[in-house]
Design an enzyme around this catalytic site. Structure first.
Site, PDB file in Angstrom:
ATOM      1  CG  ASP A 180      -2.129   0.863   1.070  1.00 32.92           C
ATOM      2  OD1 ASP A 180      -2.316   1.417  -0.030  1.00 32.92           O
ATOM      3  OD2 ASP A 180      -2.897   0.995   2.038  1.00 32.92           O
ATOM      4  CG  HIS A 184      -9.524   0.258  -3.423  1.00 32.58           C
ATOM      5  ND1 HIS A 184     -10.465   1.081  -2.840  1.00 32.58           N
ATOM      6  CD2 HIS A 184      -8.328   0.609  -2.859  1.00 32.58           C
ATOM      7  CE1 HIS A 184      -9.864   1.882  -1.964  1.00 32.58           C
ATOM      8  NE2 HIS A 184      -8.569   1.621  -1.965  1.00 32.58           N
TER       9      HIS A 184
HETATM   10 FE1  N7H Z   1      -7.167   2.559  -0.749  1.00 30.30          FE
HETATM   11  N1  N7H Z   1      -5.560  -1.772   0.628  1.00 30.30           N
HETATM   12  O1  N7H Z   1      -4.528  -1.741   1.224  1.00 30.30           O
HETATM   13  O2  N7H Z   1      -6.234  -2.759   0.411  1.00 30.30           O
HETATM   14  N2  N7H Z   1      -5.738   1.312  -1.435  1.00 30.30           N
HETATM   15  N3  N7H Z   1      -7.560   1.317   0.804  1.00 30.30           N
HETATM   16  N4  N7H Z   1      -8.498   3.906   0.034  1.00 30.30           N
HETATM   17  N5  N7H Z   1      -6.696   3.885  -2.192  1.00 30.30           N
HETATM   18  C1  N7H Z   1      -4.942   1.509  -2.526  1.00 30.30           C
HETATM   19  O3  N7H Z   1      -1.761   2.273  -5.141  1.00 30.30           O
HETATM   20  C2  N7H Z   1      -7.015   0.074   1.017  1.00 30.30           C
HETATM   21  C3  N7H Z   1      -9.271   3.732   1.126  1.00 30.30           C
HETATM   22  C4  N7H Z   1      -7.258   5.135  -2.376  1.00 30.30           C
HETATM   23  O4  N7H Z   1      -3.914   6.265  -7.611  1.00 30.30           O
HETATM   24  C5  N7H Z   1      -4.113   0.375  -2.731  1.00 30.30           C
HETATM   25  O5  N7H Z   1      -0.900   2.740  -3.206  1.00 30.30           O
HETATM   26  C6  N7H Z   1      -7.630  -0.507   2.194  1.00 30.30           C
HETATM   27  C7  N7H Z   1     -10.175   4.835   1.283  1.00 30.30           C
HETATM   28  C8  N7H Z   1      -6.592   5.817  -3.467  1.00 30.30           C
HETATM   29  O6  N7H Z   1      -4.162   4.244  -8.377  1.00 30.30           O
HETATM   30  C9  N7H Z   1      -4.381  -0.498  -1.751  1.00 30.30           C
HETATM   31  C10 N7H Z   1      -8.504   0.409   2.669  1.00 30.30           C
HETATM   32  C11 N7H Z   1      -9.925   5.684   0.239  1.00 30.30           C
HETATM   33  C12 N7H Z   1      -5.654   4.938  -3.955  1.00 30.30           C
HETATM   34  C13 N7H Z   1      -5.424   0.076  -0.911  1.00 30.30           C
HETATM   35  C14 N7H Z   1      -8.455   1.549   1.802  1.00 30.30           C
HETATM   36  C15 N7H Z   1      -8.862   5.091  -0.540  1.00 30.30           C
HETATM   37  C16 N7H Z   1      -5.727   3.736  -3.140  1.00 30.30           C
HETATM   38  C17 N7H Z   1      -3.119   0.155  -3.872  1.00 30.30           C
HETATM   39  C18 N7H Z   1      -9.401   0.344   3.865  1.00 30.30           C
HETATM   40  C19 N7H Z   1     -10.566   6.991  -0.100  1.00 30.30           C
HETATM   41  C20 N7H Z   1      -4.683   5.200  -5.102  1.00 30.30           C
HETATM   42  C21 N7H Z   1      -1.749   0.604  -3.493  1.00 30.30           C
HETATM   43  C22 N7H Z   1      -9.233  -0.488   4.851  1.00 30.30           C
HETATM   44  C23 N7H Z   1     -11.833   7.260   0.142  1.00 30.30           C
HETATM   45  C24 N7H Z   1      -5.291   4.795  -6.415  1.00 30.30           C
HETATM   46  C25 N7H Z   1      -1.438   1.980  -3.995  1.00 30.30           C
HETATM   47  C26 N7H Z   1      -4.380   5.131  -7.571  1.00 30.30           C
HETATM   48  C27 N7H Z   1      -4.928   2.632  -3.326  1.00 30.30           C
HETATM   49  C28 N7H Z   1      -6.020  -0.503   0.207  1.00 30.30           C
HETATM   50  C29 N7H Z   1      -9.200   2.663   1.982  1.00 30.30           C
HETATM   51  C30 N7H Z   1      -8.293   5.676  -1.649  1.00 30.30           C
HETATM   52  C31 N7H Z   1      -3.690  -1.861  -1.620  1.00 30.30           C
HETATM   53  C32 N7H Z   1      -7.384  -1.859   2.819  1.00 30.30           C
HETATM   54  C33 N7H Z   1     -11.191   5.002   2.416  1.00 30.30           C
HETATM   55  C34 N7H Z   1      -6.893   7.223  -3.963  1.00 30.30           C
END
Ligand code: N7H
Length: 507
Positions: A216, A353
């Site tokens: 992440d 996501h």
């Molecule tokens: Fe997410 N995860 O670890 O499973 N997220 N996120 N997120 N997220 C991203 O590209 C995760 C949450 C964004 O530019 C990755 O860095 C989990 C919320 C955005 O391509 C992974 C939770 C919000 C991106 C996860 C969670 C976002 C992103 C890929 C909750 C906003 C960048 C790794 C438990 C409302 C997208 C990476 C891009 C990427 C995870 C929450 C937003 C693995 C587990 C609440 C903007």
């Protein structure tokens, strides 16, 4: 008498709990994550646009690289005393961005502070900071905007006692605890603890991966005046994240310049349930084992493999070499020669996501308004054998795990709240640049990781298509939420000069 900011920075170094110069970083540095700029690179980039990195709190631009981080939420019980202790004792401990960029300037524990609107009110600061979400507080967004089931909220977040939060980050929990004691001694008599949450990077090879197992923090945007952009990384104005900087069009009180709004969320992850869902619904690629087919489904729900490799570039097989290379691992935008972006889910599902929360070239022109800097950290222990065996998360509160989610932006309604409401929780609002195909088979569906299917209701079925690359029109129904919001609050993370001149009382 008020001291100059420069003298406070000198004092900041002097007052750190241990005076030894660090030889190892307090930040983690997995290969997949973009490197921070060196102090020299950042000094030169910031000089070009007039960004003052010694005035901006360190957590805002750094991203998800903390090793151990405590979120200590507090109530101000004696505002006058607090304001005087803030200036004399706490300000010298606050870590600006510039201090984190080289190991030998890093403190033993990085200290940041942010205030809720209730906290500013308690201090008698009534200026309108120009953000209605911040002013009203996160509880105001709970069901209709964010889709949370309020009964799952941690009582402290649902109450009125959270006035501020300290973010204490280091490489050991002992360091964090020592600094917390120091902070509490300084603020003796002026605050009480409202709640706290200890975050920590996962152990061993899982460092940098969140609890579902995915790397992440790869795709934070590059900020003009701070970072050197990598291939595929969107370059955004500092004003999207820092008030009063270039690109922030809202009128603010001058003292708010270089502050940022911090959206905090305690997001519980139901890891055994997630893993069981992947096994029960494993895809059926004949060239893959059953375990690999389960992994494939998870990767397509996320849009990245656990390694971090983007599904848009590696649609059916993981590519660990690509994953570990920051020159390549963010270099995609969902377009492929010979494929129609409006219907093509053979590469990355619309609902994945990462595609929901950053549609990249799906929007035309590419979106520059709805972005956040993610700066969270996992919390809670590893899954136990008993949980693995039962496929059910324990109800023991000490075994709760998830993401202490932190998003920085200069406008919460355009940032975190927009991403959650308009993209993650919404099955079909993407403004695709190509004529939208309204067949239900090409609907994006709700975000399978963080989306909620009902406003204020848990476990409402989600029905994304595109998860199966061999039949992208196939809909796989997801009947439960794997991420459960335990609540949060919106905060303002002020600049060091604002702490000195506006929030503190002169000694
Ligand atoms: Fe997410 N995860 O670890 O499973 N997220 N996120 N997120 N997220 C991203 O590209 C995760 C949450 C964004 O530019 C990755 O860095 C989990 C919320 C955005 O391509 C992974 C939770 C919000 C991106 C996860 C969670 C976002 C992103 C890929 C909750 C906003 C960048 C790794 C438990 C409302 C997208 C990476 C891009 C990427 C995870 C929450 C937003 C693995 C587990 C609440 C903007």
């Amino acid at each position: 008498m008020k001291l100059s900011l420069a003298s406070f920075l000198v004092a900041a170094v002097a007052l750190q709990p241990a005076l030894s110069v660090r030889t190892n970083s307090l930040l983690i540095d997995p290969a997949a994550l973009p490197a921070l700029p060196s102090a020299q690179q950042a000094a030169s980039a910031s000089a070009d646009v007039g960004l003052n990195l010694t005035n901006i709190q360190g957590d805002i631009l750094i991203g998800m690289k903390k090793n151990k981080e405590l979120f200590f939420f507090f109530t101000i019980v004696n505002p006058t005393l607090f304001r005087s202790q803030l200036g004399s004792g706490i300000l010298p401990l606050i870590t600006p961005t510039s201090q984190l960029l080289a190991v030998d300037t890093q403190p033993t524990t990085a200290v940041n502070i942010a205030f809720s609107q209730r906290g500013l009110n308690a201090l008698g600061i009534t200026d309108d900071l120009g953000d209605t979400a911040f002013t009203n507080g996160q509880i105001d967004n709970v069901a209709t905007i964010l889709g949370d089931e309020t009964s799952n909220w941690e009582p402290a977040f649902a109450g009125t006692g959270i006035h501020g939060v300290f973010l204490l980050a280091s490489d050991t929990i002992d360091n964090v605890n020592a600094t917390l004691s120091q902070v509490q001694n300084i603020l003796n008599g002026s605050i009480t603890e409202a709640y706290s949450l200890q975050g920590q990077a996962r152990p061993g090879d899982e460092q940098g991966h969140e609890h579902f197992g995915f790397m992440d923090g790869i795709s934070n945007p590059a900020v003009t005046g701070f970072s050197t952009p990598l291939p595929g990384q969107q370059v955004l104005d500092p004003g999207l994240f820092l008030l009063g900087e270039s690109g922030d069009l809202v009128s603010r009180p001058s003292w708010a310049k270089d502050g940022s709004f911090l959206a905090f969320r305690q997001l519980q992850q139901r890891v055994p349930e997630f893993n069981a869902f992947l096994v029960d619904n494993a895809l059926s690629n004949p060239n893959l084992t059953a375990d690999q087919n389960a992994e494939l489904l998870g990767a397509r729900m996320m849009g990245r493999w656990k390694s971090g490799a983007p599904v848009d570039l590696a649609p059916t097989v993981d590519d660990p070499v690509l994953a570990a290379d920051p020159q390549q691992n963010n270099n995609f935008n969902y377009t492929h020669p010979g494929f129609d972006e409006a219907t093509d889910q053979t590469h990355c599902p619309f609902s994945a996501h990462v595609r929901k929360t950053n549609p990249r070239s799906d929007l035309n022109p590419e979106d520059t308004a709805n972005h956040i800097i993610r700066a969270g950290i996992p919390y809670g222990p590893e899954v136990t054998d008993a949980e693995n065996a039962s496929n059910v998360s324990s109800t023991d509160p000490s075994l709760e795990r998830g993401l202490a989610f932190v998003a920085y932006q200069s406008d919460i309604n355009n940032g975190f709240a927009f991403l959650q409401q308009n993209w993650a929780n919404n099955a079909n609002t993407r403004n695709l640049k190509l004529t939208w195909n309204f067949s239900p088979l090409f609907m994006q569906g709700i975000d399978p990781i963080i989306g909620t299917g009902g406003l204020g209701q848990a476990d409402v079925p989600r029905t994304p298509s595109g998860l199966d690359p061999s039949d992208p029109t196939r809909i796989i129904t997801i009947n439960q939420d794997f991420v459960v919001s335990r609540g949060g609050e919106y905060f303002f993370s002020p600049s060091l000069s604002a702490i000195q001149n506006t929030l503190s009382l002169g000694a």
